[in-house]
Design a protein around this motif. Sequence first.
Motif, short mmCIF file in Angstrom:
data_model
loop_
_atom_site.label_atom_id
_atom_site.label_comp_id
_atom_site.label_asym_id
_atom_site.label_seq_id
_atom_site.Cartn_x
_atom_site.Cartn_y
_atom_site.Cartn_z
N ARG A 84 22.22 35.40 46.46
CA ARG A 84 22.96 34.17 46.75
C ARG A 84 24.46 34.35 46.57
NH1 ARG A 84 19.62 30.52 42.62
NH2 ARG A 84 19.99 32.47 41.46
N LEU A 85 24.87 35.45 45.92
CA LEU A 85 26.29 35.70 45.71
C LEU A 85 26.94 36.13 47.02
CD1 LEU A 85 26.15 37.65 42.33
CD2 LEU A 85 26.87 35.28 42.68
N PRO A 86 28.24 35.86 47.17
CA PRO A 86 28.92 36.26 48.41
C PRO A 86 29.05 37.78 48.52
CG PRO A 86 30.49 35.40 46.82
CD PRO A 86 29.13 35.14 46.24
N THR A 87 29.12 38.25 49.75
CA THR A 87 29.37 39.66 50.03
C THR A 87 30.87 39.81 50.23
OG1 THR A 87 27.20 39.85 51.10
CG2 THR A 87 28.82 41.57 51.58
N VAL A 88 31.56 40.35 49.23
CA VAL A 88 33.03 40.29 49.23
C VAL A 88 33.64 41.55 48.63
CG1 VAL A 88 33.16 37.77 49.06
CG2 VAL A 88 33.04 39.14 46.96
N TRP A 89 34.91 41.76 48.98
CA TRP A 89 35.78 42.68 48.26
C TRP A 89 36.58 41.88 47.24
CZ3 TRP A 89 36.06 47.84 48.04
CH2 TRP A 89 35.45 48.59 49.05
N THR A 90 36.67 42.39 46.02
CA THR A 90 37.38 41.70 44.94
C THR A 90 38.52 42.56 44.44
OG1 THR A 90 35.37 40.55 44.25
CG2 THR A 90 37.17 40.65 42.65
N VAL A 91 39.69 41.95 44.28
CA VAL A 91 40.85 42.67 43.74
C VAL A 91 40.91 42.46 42.23
CG1 VAL A 91 42.42 40.73 44.18
CG2 VAL A 91 43.34 43.05 43.95
N HIS A 92 41.23 43.55 41.51
CA HIS A 92 41.37 43.52 40.05
C HIS A 92 42.85 43.69 39.69
CE1 HIS A 92 37.19 44.52 40.69
NE2 HIS A 92 36.93 44.53 39.41
N PHE A 93 43.33 42.82 38.80
CA PHE A 93 44.70 42.94 38.30
C PHE A 93 44.69 43.58 36.91
CE2 PHE A 93 44.98 39.46 41.35
CZ PHE A 93 46.10 39.84 42.08
N ALA A 94 45.61 44.49 36.71
CA ALA A 94 45.68 45.20 35.44
C ALA A 94 46.18 44.28 34.33
CB ALA A 94 46.61 46.40 35.56
N THR A 95 45.69 44.51 33.13
CA THR A 95 46.18 43.80 31.95
C THR A 95 45.95 44.67 30.72
OG1 THR A 95 45.97 41.82 30.56
CG2 THR A 95 43.96 42.59 31.66
N PRO A 96 46.86 44.63 29.76
CA PRO A 96 46.62 45.34 28.50
C PRO A 96 45.75 44.56 27.53
CG PRO A 96 48.78 44.36 28.46
CD PRO A 96 48.22 44.08 29.82
N ASP A 97 45.53 43.27 27.82
CA ASP A 97 44.78 42.41 26.89
C ASP A 97 44.07 41.33 27.70
OD1 ASP A 97 43.85 40.63 24.96
OD2 ASP A 97 45.60 40.89 23.67
N ALA A 98 42.82 41.60 28.08
CA ALA A 98 42.08 40.67 28.92
C ALA A 98 41.80 39.35 28.21
CB ALA A 98 40.76 41.31 29.36
N VAL A 99 41.59 39.38 26.90
CA VAL A 99 41.33 38.15 26.15
C VAL A 99 42.54 37.23 26.19
CG1 VAL A 99 40.86 37.20 23.86
CG2 VAL A 99 39.59 39.21 24.66
N ALA A 100 43.72 37.79 25.92
CA ALA A 100 44.94 36.98 25.95
C ALA A 100 45.22 36.45 27.34
CB ALA A 100 46.13 37.81 25.45
N LEU A 101 44.98 37.28 28.37
CA LEU A 101 45.27 36.84 29.74
C LEU A 101 44.31 35.74 30.19
CD1 LEU A 101 46.90 37.00 32.28
CD2 LEU A 101 45.56 39.00 32.98
N THR A 102 43.03 35.84 29.83
CA THR A 102 42.11 34.77 30.22
C THR A 102 42.48 33.45 29.54
OG1 THR A 102 40.54 35.53 28.53
CG2 THR A 102 40.15 36.26 30.78
N ALA A 103 43.00 33.53 28.34
CA ALA A 103 43.46 32.30 27.67
C ALA A 103 44.62 31.69 28.43
CB ALA A 103 43.86 32.61 26.23
N ARG A 104 45.55 32.52 28.92
CA ARG A 104 46.68 32.02 29.70
C ARG A 104 46.23 31.46 31.05
NH1 ARG A 104 49.39 37.40 29.51
NH2 ARG A 104 50.56 36.67 31.34
N ILE A 105 45.21 32.08 31.64
CA ILE A 105 44.67 31.58 32.90
C ILE A 105 44.13 30.17 32.73
CG2 ILE A 105 42.75 31.85 34.52
CD1 ILE A 105 43.20 34.90 34.28
N THR A 106 43.35 29.96 31.68
CA THR A 106 42.78 28.64 31.40
C THR A 106 43.87 27.62 31.13
OG1 THR A 106 40.78 29.67 30.50
CG2 THR A 106 41.19 27.37 29.94
N ALA A 107 44.87 28.01 30.34
CA ALA A 107 45.96 27.10 30.01
C ALA A 107 46.76 26.70 31.24
CB ALA A 107 46.89 27.75 28.98
N ALA A 108 46.81 27.59 32.24
CA ALA A 108 47.60 27.31 33.45
C ALA A 108 46.79 26.59 34.52
CB ALA A 108 48.16 28.61 34.01
N GLY A 109 45.52 26.25 34.22
CA GLY A 109 44.72 25.48 35.16
C GLY A 109 43.67 26.27 35.90
N GLY A 110 43.56 27.58 35.64
CA GLY A 110 42.51 28.38 36.25
C GLY A 110 41.22 28.28 35.45
#
Length: 308
Positions: A84-110
């Motif tokens: 049921r998942l889409p058939t897609v190409w996904t781009v990955h962005f580099a980060t030195p700290d995935a935990v900190a970046l996901t927190a910023r994503i949520t705070a910014a509305g993502g």
Amino acid sequence: MADETGAAAGTGAAVYPEGVPCWVDAQLPDVEAGKRFYGELFGWTFKVAPGDGAHEVWAYPEAAEPADAAETPLAAIAPKPDGRLPTVWTVHFATPDAVALTARITAAGGQVITPPTPVGTLGTAALATDPEGAVFALWQAAAHTGFGRRHEPGTFVWAELYTRDTEAANSFYAHLFHDALFGPDAAPDFGRATLTDVFPAEMPPHFLVHFGTEDCEAALGTVSRLGGRVQVPPFDTSYGNVAVVTDNQGASFALLERKHKDGWREAPQEADQAEQRPDELRQQGDDLREDEAPPAGERGANRPEDDG
């Protein structure tokens, strides 16, 4: 210091700053069919991904010497865990700290779809969306640092975000990836474009991965011969000649024949769209960072803003 391939001088290992596209992968119903399609289209060879048994495979340039293969991965193909998942190409962005970046994503509305998860000794992955729902991945490198080559024919060259609100997207990504987009050494290789009325109304905002080609017309012939489909015939952008296609299993991507020798530039704005100047976008990102920053005495140790 990194060269054009992203390789750190003297090491051979790719090093990508936060916010730089560092990897792409596709989830396909049939990995073997994907290997045949992309192997002939781009000249890729494939090996089982490190530590992954017989599931995910990594693509390498055809001419890579065996001793160099570990340093020149180009992309990954994996089986879809759920039909049921889409058939897609996904781009990955580099980060030195995935935990900190996901927190910023949520705070910014993502939103965070998959929280930071270790992938053996290779690194840590996460999956998220921006406020409009465009999906992208994060990669915190360990043993696997990302592309061994890029910005060449048969490799990743660009990612375009198609969105219904480019100003909001610019503000969001300027907030997340400020230095990669606007820092003194920035050389962005992803842009933002409007989902205009020529797109189906039901099409959601999304990233479109671009692979380089020396001859766009010839590549389109190969796509069709291999069972793929041309979605959008070649059109000119400020960074090259682009065509949008799907592979023989429905995954969309773009072919980019580079027009200019020096650097990559963003596509022209739509005729009815107000121009977004870099200084304005930088200010939007700075304003958002300042709005979200807690008082100095309450800042956490993991916030990148605290470092400068």
